[in-house]
Design an enzyme around this catalytic site. Structure first.
Site, short mmCIF file in Angstrom:
data_model
loop_
_atom_site.label_atom_id
_atom_site.label_comp_id
_atom_site.label_asym_id
_atom_site.label_seq_id
_atom_site.Cartn_x
_atom_site.Cartn_y
_atom_site.Cartn_z
N ASP A 2 0.87 -1.17 0.00
CA ASP A 2 0.00 0.00 0.00
C ASP A 2 0.92 1.23 0.00
OD1 ASP A 2 -2.15 1.71 0.03
OD2 ASP A 2 -3.24 0.65 1.60
C1 NOJ Z 1 -4.03 3.92 0.03
C2 NOJ Z 1 -5.20 2.98 0.09
O1 NOJ Z 1 -5.19 2.26 1.30
C3 NOJ Z 1 -5.23 1.97 -1.06
O2 NOJ Z 1 -6.44 1.28 -1.00
C4 NOJ Z 1 -5.04 2.67 -2.37
O3 NOJ Z 1 -5.09 1.73 -3.42
C5 NOJ Z 1 -3.71 3.42 -2.36
N1 NOJ Z 1 -3.73 4.41 -1.29
C6 NOJ Z 1 -3.41 4.09 -3.70
O4 NOJ Z 1 -4.25 5.16 -3.91
#
Ligand code: NOJ
Length: 737
Positions: free
Chosen positions: A280
Site C-alpha cells: 500500500d
Molecule cells: C491507500 C489505500 O489504502 C489503497 O487502498 C489505495 O489503493 C492506495 N492508497 C493508492 O491510492
C-alpha cells in the site's frame, strides 16, 4: 510456466514469453531490476486520494523513467501524460520495458456505479461482475490496465470508514463478490485491450482495526484471520487475480507489509500465488513509524524479504535495495523472483507487444456510454434496501398527493461516495429532478433543505416543518456525506449527524407519514424520528444514476430487492456488531426474557434493529415446506435442501432466500449461524417457487484446534429464511467417516 488462470495463453506462447523475460532479466542491471519494483504517483498531477508524499519533479520522474528506474505510474489522469511517459520508457530507456498504469478504479471510471457496499446489497455477484467489466472497459480505454480493486476486507465494525469499499460483514457474501469483481475487471483474457489486472486488497485483516479506526492496530487470532478475513482473498486469487496489495496494519505486532508468514507462508507456499505483491501507499516506509524498522534501509529490507515485491510511492526500494543486494543482505535470487513476477504479469497484459494500446486518442471510445449509464441505473436501483414500509406507504402516488422533499441530499451533491477521482462523462441527476419528472404536476413537490449535513441552517427547521404540515407525505433525504466514509474517514459515532437528527425529529412531530431516504456508507444506528418513520430506504452512494434509481423504487417502477450486507444495530455502542457471532457461555437468547448474568447490555437488547440479510419488497413472501433430503449427511455425500416461497402480494416479488447453518457443538466453538448459500428469485403475484440448495462436507469446514481446515461429524441446525435472524429451521447430522 505460469498457471493459466484468467484466460489462457497457450503453453507455447507462455514459454516464449518466459524465455523473453529470462533473457531480459539476464541483461538487467540491479538498478533496472529494482526499477521494475518501484511504483509512483505521477509528479505534478494533483489527484486527491492520498497524502502528499515527497514527489519528484516531472523532469526528475521522466529522467528516472528513461533510466529504467520506474515500473509504472498510478492515479494519473489524462492520456497525454501517460503517452509521454510510455514513450520515454519504451523508446528511450536502455531495455525498453513498458510501464504499467494503475489506478483506484473502485466503482467506475467515467460512469460511476454504486459504491461496492451498495452493490453487495444487491446480493447479485453477477451484477458486480458486469459493473467491474464496464469500469475496466472505460479505464482501459484511457490506458489504465491495472486497478487497485476489489477491496475484499471483511468489515464488522461500522465505525471503520472503509467498509464502504467492500462487500460487508459476511465471509460467504465476501467470497462471492471478491471472485465476481476479479472476473469482471480481468475479463476472460488478460491480454485483451479492455482487461484490467485486479488487486484484491488489503492483505490482510485491515478491516479488523481496533475501535474501527482506520490504520489502527489489529490483534486477531490466527483462527479468525484464517476463517473470516483470508477467505475472500483466496476466492479472488482462485478467480485469477495476479496482483495483491499488502496492508498498512499490523496483526499481533507484525505489520502486514513485512509479514513473512502472510506474504510468503500463506500466499506463496499455501496458495501458490503466481502474481506479485504491491505495497500500500508508502506502507514500507511506515514500518519506521510502526516501530518495526529503525530506518529506511531496514524498512526496505524487511518489507522486501517478507514478500512485498513492489514498493508504492516511498522510493525506499530504489534507495536501498541495490546496496542491500551488494552487501549480501538481500539475495539476488529474491530480487530476480520479484522482477520475474512483475514482468510476467506485464507480458500477460500484452504490454510488451502493444505498449501504446489505449494511449492513443484516435483509438476512440471503446465502450458504449449510454449502455453503461443504463447499467449504472440498474445496479443502483437493485442496491437499494427497503427496511420498513408501514401501511404500504410506498410506492408513492404520482398524482393527488403533495410531497415535501426535505433534507440536505435532494440535489446533486454527495451522489458518488468515496474514490470517485476521475471526471464523470454525464451530468448526474439528483433526487429532486428525478422525482419531479415522475409527477403528474411538478408543483406537487416542495423542496426544503432544512439543515446542512453537519450543521443547522438558520430557519431551516421551521421552513421544513411548515412544508411538512402543508404536504401529504414527507420524503426525508438525510444521512452521511461523501467525506464521512472511505479511507481515513472513520466515525466514532454511527448515528445521523445531530443537525439532521434534530431536523428529522421536528419533521416527524408534524405528524405526516415520513419516508426516509438514507444516504450512507455504513450501517447506521437509527434514532427518534428516523427510526420511527413509516418507511425507510437505504440508498448508500449510488453514483451517476442516483436520482433515477431512487425514483424508480419510490414510484414502484422497480420493486426494491436489496438486502443488508451489514447488520444495523440497536444502538451505536453495540459496534462491532455482526450476525455471525459466538454464543458465549451465558447467552441471552433473543426470545427469552432479559436476565441478569447473561451476555447482554443493561440498556439494549442483543437483536439487530435490522439484521444482516434483511430487506423488503412491495410484495410479501411466505416461506414454507422446508424439506431436508435426509436427517443424515454421509461423510462423502451431500444434502439437498428445498423450501417453498409463495408471493402472497399483488405485485411481482423478488426474494433473496438465505441458507444458514450452525454446528451444535465442535472442538472449537462455532458462530450462532453462518451463511452458506443464497438464491435471488422472482415470483409472480399469487405464485410459488421452490428454492434448492445443496450442502456438502466442505461447507461445514472450520479452522480446527491445530489451525488447519477441519470438519467434524455431529448435529447441525439449518435455516432457510429472509435474514440472519429469521427462517424455517431444521437439522441434520453429519455422520462420521
Ligand atoms: C491507500 C489505500 O489504502 C489503497 O487502498 C489505495 O489503493 C492506495 N492508497 C493508492 O491510492
Amino acid at each position: 510456466m505460469l498457471a493459466c488462470m484468467a484466460g489462457c495463453t497457450t503453453g507455447v506462447q507462455q514459454s516464449m514469453a518466459d524465455a523473453r523475460i529470462e533473457s531480459l532479466i539476464g541483461r538487467m542491471t540491479v538498478e533496472e531490476k529494482v526499477g521494475q519494483l518501484s511504483l509512483y504517483a505521477p509528479a505534478g498531477v494533483d489527484i486527491v486520494a492520498n497524502p502528499q508524499a515527497a514527489q519528484q519533479s516531472i523532469d526528475q520522474q521522466m529522467a528516472d523513467i528513461r533510466a529504467g528506474r520506474v515500473t509504472g505510474l498510478f492515479n494519473n489522469e489524462g492520456l497525454e501524460g501517460k503517452r509521454r511517459a510510455q514513450e520515454a520508457a519504451v523508446k528511450e530507456s536502455r531495455l525498453g520495458i513498458p510501464l504499467i498504469f494503475g489506478a483506484d478504479i473502485i466503482h467506475g471510471f467515467r460512469t460511476v456505479f454504486p459504491v461496492p457496499l451498495a452493490e453487495a446489497a444487491s446480493w447479485e455477484p453477477a451484477l458486480a461482475e458486469r459493473t467491474a467489466r464496464a469500469s475496466a472497459q472505460e479505464a482501459s480505454a484511457d490506458g489504465f490496465r491495472w486497478t487497485f480493486a476489489p477491496m475484499v476486507d471483511i468489515a464488522r465494525d461500522a465505525r471503520w470508514g472503509r467498509g464502504v469499499e467492500g462487500a460487508g460483514e459476511d465471509v460467504y457474501v465476501g467470497r462471492q463478490f471478491a471472485a465476481a469483481r476479479v472476473r469482471g475487471f480481468q475479463g476472460s483474457d488478460l491480454s485483451r485491450a479492455d482487461a484490467m489486472l485486479a488487486t484484491p486488497k488489503h492483505f490482510a485483516g485491515y478491516g479488523a482495526a481496533e475501535g474501527g479506526l482506520d490504520y489502527n492496530t489489529v490483534d486477531l487470532s490466527e483462527r479468525t484471520l484464517r476463517e473470516v478475513y483470508l477467505p475472500p482473498f483466496r476466492s479472488a486469487i482462485d478467480a485469477g487475480a495476479l496482483s495483491i496489495m499488502s496492508a498498512f496494519n499490523e496483526i499481533g505486532g507484525i505489520p502486514s507489509n513485512a509479514n513473512a508468514a502472510l506474504l510468503t507462508g500463506v500466499l506463496r507456499k499455501e496458495w501458490r500465488f503466481q502474481g506479485f505483491v504491491v505495497s500500500d501507499y508508502t506502507a514500507d516506509e511506515e514500518l519506521i513509524a510502526h516501530g518495526f524498522a529503525a530506518d529506511g534501509r531496514e524498512a526496505a529490507r524487511r518489507a522486501f524479504m517478507a514478500g512485498t515485491d513492489v514498493s508504492m510511492q516511498s522510493g525506499l526500494y530504489m534507495k536501498y535495495l541495490p546496496g542491500l543486494v551488494a552487501a549480501g543482505e538481500v539475495p539476488k535470487s529474491r530480487l530476480d523472483d520479484a522482477v520475474r513476477r512483475v514482468l510476467r504479469v506485464k507480458a500477460r497484459l500484452g504490454l510488451f507487444d502493444q505498449p501504446f494500446r489505449g494511449l492513443d486518442k484516435q483509438d476512440g471510445p471503446r465502450f458504449d456510454a449510454p449502455a453503461h449509464q443504463a447499467l449504472a441505473r440498474e445496479a443502483a436501483s437493485r442496491s437499494i434496501v427497503l427496511l420498513k414500509n408501514e401501511g404500504d406507504l410506498l410506492p408513492l402516488p404520482r398524482s393527488g398527493k403533495k410531497i415535501a422533499l426535505i433534507g440536505p441530499f435532494a440535489g446533486i451533491s454527495d451522489l458518488f461516495g468515496p474514490w470517485r477521482i476521475f471526471p464523470d462523462q454525464a451530468p448526474p441527476m439528483g433526487i429532486e429532478e428525478a422525482m419531479r419528472s415522475r409527477l403528474a404536476s411538478p408543483d406537487l413537490l416542495t423542496v426544503v433543505r432544512g439543515s446542512d449535513v453537519d450543521a443547522p441552517i438558520a430557519g431551516g427547521i421551521a421552513a421544513a416543518v411548515a412544508a411538512a404540515r402543508d404536504a401529504d407525505i414527507v420524503v426525508l433525504s438525510i444521512g452521511e456525506n461523501e467525506q464521512m466514509s472511505g479511507e481515513a474517514r472513520s466515525r466514532s459515532d454511527i448515528e445521523i449527524p445531530k443537525a439532521q437528527q434534530d431536523l428529522a425529529d421536528a419533521v416527524a412531530a408534524a405528524g405526516k407519514p415520513v419516508v426516509v431516504l438514507l444516504r450512507n456508507g455504513r450501517a447506521l444506528a437509527l434514532e427518534g424520528g428516523v427510526r420511527q418513520a413509516s418507511a425507510i430506504l437505504v440508498t448508500w452512494f449510488l453514483g451517476s444514476q442516483t436520482g433515477p434509481a431512487i425514483a424508480d423504487v419510490l414510484y414502484g417502477d422497480v420493486n426494491p430487492s436489496g438486502r443488508l450486507p451489514v447488520s444495523f444495530p440497536q444502538t451505536p455502542g453495540q459496534v462491532p456488531y455482526y450476525y455471525s457471532h459466538k454464543r458465549t457461555g451465558r447467552p441471552q437468547l433473543a426470545d427469552a426474557p432479559a436476565q441478569m448474568y447473561k451476555a447482554r447490555y443493561l440498556d439494549a437488547t442483543n437483536d439487530a434493529l435490522y439484521p444482516f440479510g434483511h430487506g423488503l419488497g412491495y410484495a410479501r413472501v411466505r416461506y414454507d415446506a422446508l424439506e431436508v433430503q435426509s436427517g443424515r449427511m454421509a461423510w462423502d455425500g451431500s444434502l439437498k435442501i428445498r423450501a417453498r416461497l409463495s408471493n402472497t402480494g399483488r405485485r411481482e416479488a423478488e426474494e433473496v432466500a438465505q441458507l444458514y447453518i450452525g454446528a451444535r457443538s465442535a472442538s472449537v466453538t462455532r458462530p450462532v449461524r453462518e451463511l452458506k448459500g443464497f438464491r435471488k428469485v422472482r415470483i409472480p403475484p399469487g405464485e410459488s417457487t421452490d428454492v434448492d440448495f445443496t450442502l456438502s462436507r466442505a461447507d461445514l469446514m472450520f479452522i480446527g484446534q491445530n489451525l488447519k481446515p477441519t470438519v467434524e461429524s455431529g448435529p447441525f441446525d439449518l435455516w432457510v429464511g429472509p435474514s440472519a435472524t429469521q427462517g424455517l429451521k431444521s437439522s441434520f447430522v453429519l455422520v462420521p467417516e
